[in-house]
Design a protein around this motif. Sequence first.
Motif, PDB file in Angstrom:
ATOM      1  N   THR A  10       0.941  -1.307  -0.106  1.00  0.00           N
ATOM      2  CA  THR A  10       0.028   0.123   0.029  1.00  0.00           C
ATOM      3  C   THR A  10       0.893   1.331   0.125  1.00  0.00           C
ATOM      4  O   THR A  10       2.028   1.284   0.561  1.00  0.00           O
ATOM      5  CB  THR A  10      -0.924  -0.161   1.189  1.00  0.00           C
ATOM      6  N   GLY A  11       0.202   2.474  -0.571  1.00  0.00           N
ATOM      7  CA  GLY A  11       0.901   3.613  -0.427  1.00  0.00           C
ATOM      8  C   GLY A  11       1.576   3.994  -1.864  1.00  0.00           C
ATOM      9  O   GLY A  11       1.677   3.075  -2.831  1.00  0.00           O
ATOM     10  N   HIS A  12       2.329   5.088  -1.930  1.00  0.00           N
ATOM     11  CA  HIS A  12       2.927   5.538  -3.222  1.00  0.00           C
ATOM     12  C   HIS A  12       4.486   5.576  -3.097  1.00  0.00           C
ATOM     13  O   HIS A  12       4.914   6.050  -1.887  1.00  0.00           O
ATOM     14  CB  HIS A  12       2.448   6.835  -3.552  1.00  0.00           C
ATOM     15  N   THR A  13       5.208   5.025  -4.049  1.00  0.00           N
ATOM     16  CA  THR A  13       6.543   5.286  -3.997  1.00  0.00           C
ATOM     17  C   THR A  13       6.932   6.751  -4.114  1.00  0.00           C
ATOM     18  O   THR A  13       6.267   7.519  -4.580  1.00  0.00           O
ATOM     19  CB  THR A  13       7.261   4.371  -5.031  1.00  0.00           C
ATOM     20  N   THR A  43       8.749   0.636   3.473  1.00  0.00           N
ATOM     21  CA  THR A  43       8.790  -0.813   2.884  1.00  0.00           C
ATOM     22  C   THR A  43       9.734  -1.624   4.126  1.00  0.00           C
ATOM     23  O   THR A  43      10.568  -1.107   4.642  1.00  0.00           O
ATOM     24  CB  THR A  43       9.256  -1.196   1.633  1.00  0.00           C
ATOM     25  N   PRO A  44       9.721  -3.199   4.191  1.00  0.00           N
ATOM     26  CA  PRO A  44      10.723  -3.666   4.981  1.00  0.00           C
ATOM     27  C   PRO A  44      12.280  -3.337   4.486  1.00  0.00           C
ATOM     28  O   PRO A  44      13.137  -3.516   5.385  1.00  0.00           O
ATOM     29  CB  PRO A  44      10.530  -5.268   4.433  1.00  0.00           C
ATOM     30  N   ALA A  45      12.485  -2.854   3.311  1.00  0.00           N
ATOM     31  CA  ALA A  45      13.728  -2.656   2.864  1.00  0.00           C
ATOM     32  C   ALA A  45      14.251  -1.136   3.131  1.00  0.00           C
ATOM     33  O   ALA A  45      15.224  -0.867   2.831  1.00  0.00           O
ATOM     34  CB  ALA A  45      14.030  -2.677   1.179  1.00  0.00           C
ATOM     35  N   GLY A  46      13.014  -0.654   3.787  1.00  0.00           N
ATOM     36  CA  GLY A  46      13.367   0.809   4.184  1.00  0.00           C
ATOM     37  C   GLY A  46      13.106   2.082   3.110  1.00  0.00           C
ATOM     38  O   GLY A  46      13.386   3.212   3.132  1.00  0.00           O
ATOM     39  N   TYR A  47      12.292   1.825   1.749  1.00  0.00           N
ATOM     40  CA  TYR A  47      11.813   2.494   0.946  1.00  0.00           C
ATOM     41  C   TYR A  47      10.676   3.333   1.430  1.00  0.00           C
ATOM     42  O   TYR A  47       9.968   2.655   2.043  1.00  0.00           O
ATOM     43  CB  TYR A  47      11.842   1.975  -0.418  1.00  0.00           C
ATOM     44  N   ARG A  48      10.659   4.700   1.167  1.00  0.00           N
ATOM     45  CA  ARG A  48       9.467   5.541   1.466  1.00  0.00           C
ATOM     46  C   ARG A  48       8.084   5.159   0.895  1.00  0.00           C
ATOM     47  O   ARG A  48       8.240   4.648  -0.339  1.00  0.00           O
ATOM     48  CB  ARG A  48       9.903   6.853   1.133  1.00  0.00           C
ATOM     49  N   ARG A  49       7.110   5.200   1.837  1.00  0.00           N
ATOM     50  CA  ARG A  49       5.765   4.947   1.221  1.00  0.00           C
ATOM     51  C   ARG A  49       4.856   6.089   1.630  1.00  0.00           C
ATOM     52  O   ARG A  49       4.790   6.356   2.817  1.00  0.00           O
ATOM     53  CB  ARG A  49       5.290   3.667   1.779  1.00  0.00           C
TER      54      ARG A  49
END
Length: 265
Positions: A10-13, A43-49
């Motif tokens: 869910t969410g936007h990159t 995300t689990p990898a630390g990317y912004r959402r």
Amino acid sequence: MNSGDDDGRTGHTVGAVARIAKVTVRTLHHYDEIGLLSPRGRTPAGYRRYDEADLGRLQRILFYRELGFPLEGIAAVLDDDSVSPSEHLRRQHQLLTDRIAHLQKLAAAVEHAMEAEKMGIQLTPEEKFELFGEHYREEWEGEAEQRWGDTAAWAESQRRTGGYDKADWQRIKAEADALNARLVELFTAGEPADGGPAMDLAEAHRQHIRENFYDCTFEIHRGIAGMYVADPRFTAVYEELAPGLARWLHDAMLANAALRTGEQG
């Protein structure tokens, strides 16, 4: 709502948000780094959402940036917990209204400058600023000469106004201001543009030009009426006095010309 490249989460990159808001990814990273817009999700990898609330905050940030607010000032405004979403909208509306009013004043200054040059005002730069306002710019004068310089009306106005001094222009401006005040009064009272009182004021408008500048025929007066609705700079002068006045005066001038040329013919 999911973006097309959300990897099923869910969410936007950050890339999707950059495309939606038409900003760079670097800008979004900077907003995050300074705490102005830190997305709620990762995300689990630390990317912004970014969720919908994040997008709403970004929209407000970009609005205030467009009006010239510094980033630290925007943060102070948005992080004020005492301000409700509806109050933010009210503030934005007021800021936009103020900006529109400022632009209308600039447009009015352009109109005054063009009228001044068309009528051959012989004043010093200091006197022009005093009469026509702080937004007056001398470079506007060339446009008026290019537009009307080869007309008989231009030649006549140059001849007649060549001897005018500052006191003459102050008198003419006072007469024009008084006429405008009467126009506003009649318009706001709901008088129809093709009614007798409105046409009488339209005729007074024509006579003011004839008495001070050049022989303003009904044909010329129709042309002036057209400029009041076709040229945004002319329109703004009357819209600032009263919304809708430019069109109303245009219609009154045309009705007056039609009536009086019919009487004469």
